[in-house]
Design a protein around this motif. Structure first.
Motif, PDB file in Angstrom:
ATOM      1  N   UNK A 295     -14.326  42.271  -7.187  1.00  0.00           N
ATOM      2  CA  UNK A 295     -14.170  42.230  -8.648  1.00  0.00           C
ATOM      3  C   UNK A 295     -12.833  42.822  -9.075  1.00  0.00           C
ATOM      4  N   UNK A 296     -12.226  42.221 -10.068  1.00  0.00           N
ATOM      5  CA  UNK A 296     -10.977  42.729 -10.640  1.00  0.00           C
ATOM      6  C   UNK A 296     -11.337  43.448 -11.934  1.00  0.00           C
ATOM      7  N   UNK A 297     -10.977  44.730 -12.007  1.00  0.00           N
ATOM      8  CA  UNK A 297     -11.435  45.561 -13.125  1.00  0.00           C
ATOM      9  C   UNK A 297     -10.474  45.591 -14.298  1.00  0.00           C
ATOM     10  N   UNK A 298      -9.209  45.177 -14.091  1.00  0.00           N
ATOM     11  CA  UNK A 298      -8.259  45.143 -15.201  1.00  0.00           C
ATOM     12  C   UNK A 298      -7.204  44.083 -14.931  1.00  0.00           C
ATOM     13  N   UNK A 299      -6.661  43.513 -16.009  1.00  0.00           N
ATOM     14  CA  UNK A 299      -5.626  42.482 -15.882  1.00  0.00           C
ATOM     15  C   UNK A 299      -4.778  42.512 -17.148  1.00  0.00           C
ATOM     16  N   UNK A 300      -3.511  42.885 -16.992  1.00  0.00           N
ATOM     17  CA  UNK A 300      -2.619  42.968 -18.153  1.00  0.00           C
ATOM     18  C   UNK A 300      -1.330  42.194 -17.877  1.00  0.00           C
ATOM     19  N   UNK A 301      -0.700  41.760 -18.955  1.00  0.00           N
ATOM     20  CA  UNK A 301       0.493  40.922 -18.839  1.00  0.00           C
ATOM     21  C   UNK A 301       1.670  41.526 -19.594  1.00  0.00           C
ATOM     22  N   UNK A 302       2.884  41.286 -19.071  1.00  0.00           N
ATOM     23  CA  UNK A 302       4.120  41.411 -19.826  1.00  0.00           C
ATOM     24  C   UNK A 302       4.784  40.041 -19.719  1.00  0.00           C
ATOM     25  N   UNK A 303       5.876  39.796 -20.434  1.00  0.00           N
ATOM     26  CA  UNK A 303       6.518  38.477 -20.307  1.00  0.00           C
ATOM     27  C   UNK A 303       6.921  38.133 -18.877  1.00  0.00           C
ATOM     28  N   UNK A 304       7.232  39.155 -18.051  1.00  0.00           N
ATOM     29  CA  UNK A 304       7.743  38.865 -16.711  1.00  0.00           C
ATOM     30  C   UNK A 304       6.806  39.270 -15.590  1.00  0.00           C
ATOM     31  N   UNK A 305       5.667  39.890 -15.914  1.00  0.00           N
ATOM     32  CA  UNK A 305       4.818  40.409 -14.837  1.00  0.00           C
ATOM     33  C   UNK A 305       3.344  40.317 -15.196  1.00  0.00           C
ATOM     34  N   UNK A 306       2.522  40.518 -14.162  1.00  0.00           N
ATOM     35  CA  UNK A 306       1.069  40.669 -14.356  1.00  0.00           C
ATOM     36  C   UNK A 306       0.622  41.820 -13.467  1.00  0.00           C
ATOM     37  N   UNK A 307      -0.223  42.683 -14.006  1.00  0.00           N
ATOM     38  CA  UNK A 307      -0.749  43.828 -13.255  1.00  0.00           C
ATOM     39  C   UNK A 307      -2.265  43.748 -13.245  1.00  0.00           C
ATOM     40  N   UNK A 308      -2.850  43.798 -12.045  1.00  0.00           N
ATOM     41  CA  UNK A 308      -4.308  43.779 -11.914  1.00  0.00           C
ATOM     42  C   UNK A 308      -4.765  45.001 -11.133  1.00  0.00           C
ATOM     43  N   UNK A 309      -5.984  45.436 -11.424  1.00  0.00           N
ATOM     44  CA  UNK A 309      -6.552  46.600 -10.745  1.00  0.00           C
ATOM     45  C   UNK A 309      -7.871  46.270 -10.077  1.00  0.00           C
ATOM     46  N   UNK A 310      -8.086  46.864  -8.918  1.00  0.00           N
ATOM     47  CA  UNK A 310      -9.356  46.756  -8.194  1.00  0.00           C
ATOM     48  C   UNK A 310      -9.807  48.174  -7.876  1.00  0.00           C
ATOM     49  N   UNK A 311     -11.026  48.514  -8.249  1.00  0.00           N
ATOM     50  CA  UNK A 311     -11.542  49.861  -8.029  1.00  0.00           C
ATOM     51  C   UNK A 311     -12.128  49.961  -6.622  1.00  0.00           C
ATOM     52  N   UNK A 312     -11.688  50.970  -5.896  1.00  0.00           N
ATOM     53  CA  UNK A 312     -12.106  51.144  -4.504  1.00  0.00           C
ATOM     54  C   UNK A 312     -13.587  51.495  -4.434  1.00  0.00           C
ATOM     55  N   UNK A 313     -14.345  50.701  -3.685  1.00  0.00           N
ATOM     56  CA  UNK A 313     -15.760  50.958  -3.409  1.00  0.00           C
ATOM     57  C   UNK A 313     -15.885  51.163  -1.911  1.00  0.00           C
ATOM     58  N   UNK A 314     -16.033  52.412  -1.498  1.00  0.00           N
ATOM     59  CA  UNK A 314     -16.144  52.733  -0.073  1.00  0.00           C
ATOM     60  C   UNK A 314     -17.584  52.762   0.399  1.00  0.00           C
ATOM     61  N   UNK A 315     -18.515  52.303  -0.446  1.00  0.00           N
ATOM     62  CA  UNK A 315     -19.917  52.359  -0.050  1.00  0.00           C
ATOM     63  C   UNK A 315     -20.381  53.799   0.071  1.00  0.00           C
TER      64      UNK A 315
END
Length: 596
Positions: A295-315
């Motif tokens: 699952x991707x927990x965040x997704x943000x944009x600028x005109x030149x970039x995209x930043x996505x976050x994935x939260x670590x689940x170590x079980x």
């Protein structure tokens, strides 16, 4: 309770994974032909129609279904979809791995469509590799044109062909290890017809051989699955889904490495950048070729970039990074290739010996390779020729790094992005030791005469190449629990053990540490120095031990002094001997350059 529909190679994988839990389950096949051992499973034979499946699931309190049946078992897939929907039971589809569809092949949705193509193009002498159950489906063709069918060498195959009236002299029988190229060259068919059967159906081998002889290939597409199924295509994804959909079935939950999280975040960010569509999940390929979806927990944009976050689940592993978010900012670049830029909370390499250039972000080689592969695949898909810059960051990583050994390794300013297999197996509680014992019990029950214990994916891959004839159940991960694993093996009556061990764990074990987790013990340079002197290593090499960063540097340091490694193994054997008085033990040092 879990119900598996199997009878396939994938069914065997499902059994192997579920047996590790030591929890009862059911394994259903249409007939009794498949030979399979289910340590904790109950075999159920006979096809199930809708009413029979509904009754079975209701009376046995089935809470999860694993569909590992043949991809062309359309009626079964549909029935599973209907029954699971009525009873609100989740379904995991253990799918085969398929190559990308090649447009140079002739793709058909039905056998009637394939026959129309054959007749329209006046193709005779068909070689059908689609299985004995498809003889009737191709009747309209073979009643009027020469045709050979290759089938399994079994009585039921002959009986099906005979009942259909197919000429016995045109039956060919498949045997393990059969060379496709030799067969095709012998017959020289006008075309080959096969099904999209994936890796376990030897699909690639058929296509490759046909291409070499310039024989047209007609492929029947695999039928679509119900949209409600959770799709996985390997044992890691299967276990992960079972753990989340049926909590408690396994004693411990696994998870994913920071490397996998960074890879998923990067794939999502590049996909978002190329499409300008927010991403909510990312499917990545693990080093063993299996794909998993995070699952991707965040997704943000600028005109030149995209930043996505994935939260670590170590079980259930007490990983210090568990719950932290791995961010990836992606931009396109005029420079070719993939560049890794420094990011907040990710350390910088300042010493040699880590396999990463000094000054680079502390992103280990395997995660770098995973990230690069995903980027290159997406660029090809979108026909983009730009380079890509990737900035991995972990908010809070600088403080987190103080709880790790990174400062001692010369990694400053943050954590490392690590992982060789892409997955985290919990190595740190009584429940995990119990799961090791269950795996040993399964191996013993299957008659394995030798148990091969190893620390993880890299050492297991190397050992499998050394012992290619052993079944998968003979290979058991000890993680860091060498002592507990040896005791369990002895108590379960295992009489022959081979231990594969990486040199970092070996120097800890040789000193007497039976739990090699880095939170409990670190590399002792004084001990290594004593071993080197006893092995008559060159004084110049011995002097360099004081500046070692990682134990794996010993391979190069003492490359010309095999006596050091022999003594190291001898000390490991001495430490382990009291734990297995009734078994023979061999120890293999796994070389650092072994394949992952």
């Amino acid at each position: 309770m879990v119900l598996i529909f199997g009878g396939t190679t994938e069914g065997r994988i499902a059994v192997r994974v579920l047996d590790q839990a030591g929890t009862p389950y059911y394994y259903s096949t249409r007939g009794n032909a498949q030979q399979i051992e289910c340590k904790h499973g109950t075999r159920v034979a006979g096809g199930m129609d809708h009413d029979a499946m509904l009754a079975f699931c209701t009376t046995r309190n089935i809470r999860l279904i694993i569909d590992a049946a043949h991809p062309f078992a359309s009626l079964l897939h549909a029935t599973v979809g209907e029954v699971s929907g009525q009873l609100d039971i989740p379904v995991i589809r253990l799918e085969r791995r398929y190559p990308e569809r090649d447009d140079s092949l002739v793709w058909c949705d039905t056998f009637d469509e394939a026959i129309d193509y054959l007749e329209t193009h006046d193709i005779r002498d068909l070689l059908a590799l689609s299985g004995v159950q498809t003889i009737d489906k191709l009747r309209r063709y073979w009643e009027h044109h020469p045709c050979h069918f290759r089938v399994l060498d079994r009585d039921d195959s002959r009986n099906i062909a005979q009942r259909a009236g197919f000429p016995a002299e045109n039956l060919l029988f498949w045997h393990e290890g059969q060379d496709e190229l030799t067969l095709f060259r012998q017959l020289r068919p006008g075309a080959i017809l096969t099904k999209e059967s994936g890796e376990s159906g030897h699909y690639d081998e058929k296509i490759t051989a046909a291409r070499q002889l310039d024989i047209p290939v007609i492929v029947i597409r695999r039928p679509a699955l119900p949209d409600t199924f959770y799709i996985v295509n390997g044992e890691h994804g299967l276990r992960y889904r079972v753990e989340r959909l049926l909590p408690g079935f396994f004693p411990l939950r696994g998870g994913f490495t920071t490397g996998s999280c960074a890879t998923a975040a990067t794939r999502a960010a590049l996909q978002g950048l190329l499409t300008r569509v927010p991403q909510h999940a990312a499917t990545i390929t693990l080093p063993d070729g299996e794909t998993v979806t995070l699952p991707v927990t965040s997704c943000t944009f600028t005109p030149a970039s995209c930043t996505c976050g994935v939260t670590k689940d170590a079980g259930d592993d007490p990983d210090v990074t568990n719950g932290y978010t791995i961010l990836s900012e992606v931009t396109l670049s005029a420079l070719p290739g993939v560049r890794f830029l420094p990011g907040e909370g990710v350390g910088t390499v300042t010493l040699p010996g880590l396999g990463i250039a000094i000054g680079e972000p502390a992103i280990n080689p395997t995660p770098r390779a995973m990230i690069t592969r995903e980027i290159e695949q997406l660029l090809r898909t979108h026909h983009v020729t730009s380079g890509v810059s990737v900035r991995i960051s972990v908010p809070g990583g600088s403080e987190l790094a103080l709880k790790t050994f990174n400062p001692k390794l010369g990694i400053t300013g943050g954590i490392s992005i690590i992982g060789t297999s892409g997955i985290v197996r919990p190595f740190s509680s009584e429940a995990f030791v119990n799961s090791i014992r269950k795996e040993i019990q399964v191996a013993h029950a299957l008659g394995c005469t030798r148990l091969v214990i190893n620390s993880g994916a890299k050492s297991e891959n190397y050992l499998r190449s050394r012992f290619p004839d052993l079944p998968p159940q003979a290979f058991v991960h000890y993680g860091n629990y060498i002592g507990d694993t040896l005791r369990a093996a002895d108590e379960e009556g295992i009489t022959a053990i081979t231990m594969g061990i990486m040199i970092g764990k070996a120097v800890k074990l040789a000193e007497g540490h039976l739990d090699t987790h880095s939170r409990n013990v670190v590399m002792n340079r004084d001990f290594i120095t004593a071993l080197a002197r006893e092995s008559n290593c060159p004084p110049t090499a011995i002097a360099r031990i004081a500046n070692l960063t990682l134990a794996r540097e010993l391979w190069e340091l003492f490359a010309d002094t095999p006596a050091f490694f022999n003594l190291l193994v001898e000390r490991c054997l001495h430490v382990c001997h009291p734990l297995h008085p009734h078994a023979t033990l061999d120890i293999i040092l796994v070389p650092e350059n072994s394949p992952e």
